[in-house]
Design a protein around this motif. Sequence first.
Motif, PDB file in Angstrom:
ATOM      1  N   ASP A 131       1.147  -1.168   0.180  1.00 20.74           N
ATOM      2  CA  ASP A 131      -0.145   0.304   0.194  1.00 20.74           C
ATOM      3  C   ASP A 131       0.973   1.476   0.124  1.00 20.74           C
ATOM      4  N   VAL A 132       1.671   1.195   0.340  1.00 17.33           N
ATOM      5  CA  VAL A 132       3.433   1.966   0.517  1.00 17.33           C
ATOM      6  C   VAL A 132       3.316   2.860  -0.495  1.00 17.33           C
ATOM      7  N   ARG A 133       3.358   1.366  -1.254  1.00 13.19           N
ATOM      8  CA  ARG A 133       4.944   1.613  -2.493  1.00 13.19           C
ATOM      9  C   ARG A 133       3.943   2.044  -3.663  1.00 13.19           C
ATOM     10  N   MET A 134       2.286   1.360  -3.226  1.00  9.87           N
ATOM     11  CA  MET A 134       1.672   1.901  -4.288  1.00  9.87           C
ATOM     12  C   MET A 134       1.125   3.681  -4.945  1.00  9.87           C
ATOM     13  N   TRP A 135       0.528   3.812  -2.881  1.00  7.26           N
ATOM     14  CA  TRP A 135       0.369   5.268  -2.925  1.00  7.26           C
ATOM     15  C   TRP A 135       0.962   6.201  -2.599  1.00  7.26           C
ATOM     16  N   THR A 136       2.641   5.759  -2.854  1.00  7.02           N
ATOM     17  CA  THR A 136       3.469   7.411  -2.730  1.00  7.02           C
ATOM     18  C   THR A 136       3.219   8.411  -3.821  1.00  7.02           C
ATOM     19  N   GLU A 137       3.459   7.848  -5.390  1.00  2.44           N
ATOM     20  CA  GLU A 137       3.930   8.220  -6.338  1.00  2.44           C
ATOM     21  C   GLU A 137       2.080   9.444  -6.019  1.00  2.44           C
ATOM     22  N   PRO A 138       1.071   9.275  -6.288  1.00  4.67           N
ATOM     23  CA  PRO A 138      -0.473  10.481  -6.743  1.00  4.67           C
ATOM     24  C   PRO A 138      -0.154  10.980  -4.852  1.00  4.67           C
ATOM     25  N   VAL A 139       0.315  10.514  -3.393  1.00  6.40           N
ATOM     26  CA  VAL A 139       0.854  11.286  -2.299  1.00  6.40           C
ATOM     27  C   VAL A 139       1.324  12.313  -2.572  1.00  6.40           C
ATOM     28  N   VAL A 140       2.727  11.954  -3.294  1.00  8.00           N
ATOM     29  CA  VAL A 140       4.035  13.051  -3.814  1.00  8.00           C
ATOM     30  C   VAL A 140       3.211  14.009  -4.991  1.00  8.00           C
ATOM     31  N   PHE A 141       3.347  13.942  -6.415  1.00  5.85           N
ATOM     32  CA  PHE A 141       1.715  14.789  -6.722  1.00  5.85           C
ATOM     33  C   PHE A 141       1.849  15.565  -6.087  1.00  5.85           C
ATOM     34  N   SER A 142       0.313  15.023  -4.511  1.00  6.97           N
ATOM     35  CA  SER A 142      -0.349  16.061  -4.379  1.00  6.97           C
ATOM     36  C   SER A 142       0.445  16.799  -3.599  1.00  6.97           C
ATOM     37  N   MET A 143       1.876  16.705  -3.137  1.00  8.25           N
ATOM     38  CA  MET A 143       2.214  17.495  -2.494  1.00  8.25           C
ATOM     39  C   MET A 143       3.160  18.165  -3.333  1.00  8.25           C
ATOM     40  N   ILE A 144       3.566  18.005  -4.783  1.00  2.00           N
ATOM     41  CA  ILE A 144       4.189  19.042  -5.709  1.00  2.00           C
ATOM     42  C   ILE A 144       2.830  19.672  -6.469  1.00  2.00           C
ATOM     43  N   SER A 145       2.169  19.890  -6.339  1.00  3.50           N
ATOM     44  CA  SER A 145       1.025  20.325  -6.679  1.00  3.50           C
ATOM     45  C   SER A 145       0.491  21.471  -6.075  1.00  3.50           C
ATOM     46  N   THR A 161       1.197  24.680 -10.904  1.00  8.54           N
ATOM     47  CA  THR A 161       0.855  24.372 -12.859  1.00  8.54           C
ATOM     48  C   THR A 161       0.921  23.079 -12.463  1.00  8.54           C
ATOM     49  N   VAL A 162       1.324  21.843 -11.302  1.00  9.53           N
ATOM     50  CA  VAL A 162       1.420  21.134 -12.060  1.00  9.53           C
ATOM     51  C   VAL A 162      -0.032  19.916 -11.948  1.00  9.53           C
ATOM     52  N   ARG A 163      -1.067  20.350 -11.494  1.00 16.13           N
ATOM     53  CA  ARG A 163      -2.803  20.254 -11.781  1.00 16.13           C
ATOM     54  C   ARG A 163      -3.086  20.521 -13.006  1.00 16.13           C
ATOM     55  N   ALA A 164      -2.207  21.310 -13.934  1.00 13.62           N
ATOM     56  CA  ALA A 164      -2.917  21.744 -15.336  1.00 13.62           C
ATOM     57  C   ALA A 164      -1.638  20.711 -16.261  1.00 13.62           C
ATOM     58  N   TRP A 165      -1.432  19.309 -15.892  1.00 15.32           N
ATOM     59  CA  TRP A 165      -0.236  18.701 -16.576  1.00 15.32           C
ATOM     60  C   TRP A 165      -1.172  18.197 -17.552  1.00 15.32           C
ATOM     61  N   SER A 166      -1.291  17.852 -18.307  1.00 16.51           N
ATOM     62  CA  SER A 166      -2.381  16.179 -18.725  1.00 16.51           C
ATOM     63  C   SER A 166      -1.248  15.437 -18.610  1.00 16.51           C
ATOM     64  N   PRO A 167      -3.233  14.646 -18.978  1.00 14.26           N
ATOM     65  CA  PRO A 167      -2.573  13.098 -18.255  1.00 14.26           C
ATOM     66  C   PRO A 167      -1.335  11.772 -18.684  1.00 14.26           C
ATOM     67  N   HIS A 168      -0.879  12.765 -20.370  1.00 19.33           N
ATOM     68  CA  HIS A 168      -0.410  12.053 -21.146  1.00 19.33           C
ATOM     69  C   HIS A 168       0.895  12.424 -20.697  1.00 19.33           C
TER      70      HIS A 168
END
Length: 114
Positions: free
Chosen positions: A50-64, A69-76
Amino acid sequence: TATTTVHTATSGEWSEENVFWTEFRFRDRNVTVLALKGTEFWRVSDWLEDVRMWTEPVVFSMISVVFPTVRAWSPHTVAMVLDSFHALLDSLGLPDPDYKYKRLVRYIEQVIKP
């Protein structure tokens, strides 16, 4: 009527200790339903996954929060950044973890889908 498939193999990839789902087949409708087991509180391996799987979304949320502007990035663009991150980890000798859901995907592709 449903047929419940119970995995009773004693070894191999689809052995009972590797299977975290129950399969229900409705042959008259040509439908298969997979019921997945969630995180088991007492299994450390589930917590680590669970920790490994949720690391990326949590890091992206903190960076945003810091860089809105990270929130405006396209899925690509997000996929490109994540792919680059994984390529960097691979070059450092840190392979991607084999998540449990990948076993389920392999099972679907090898057993159910053919």
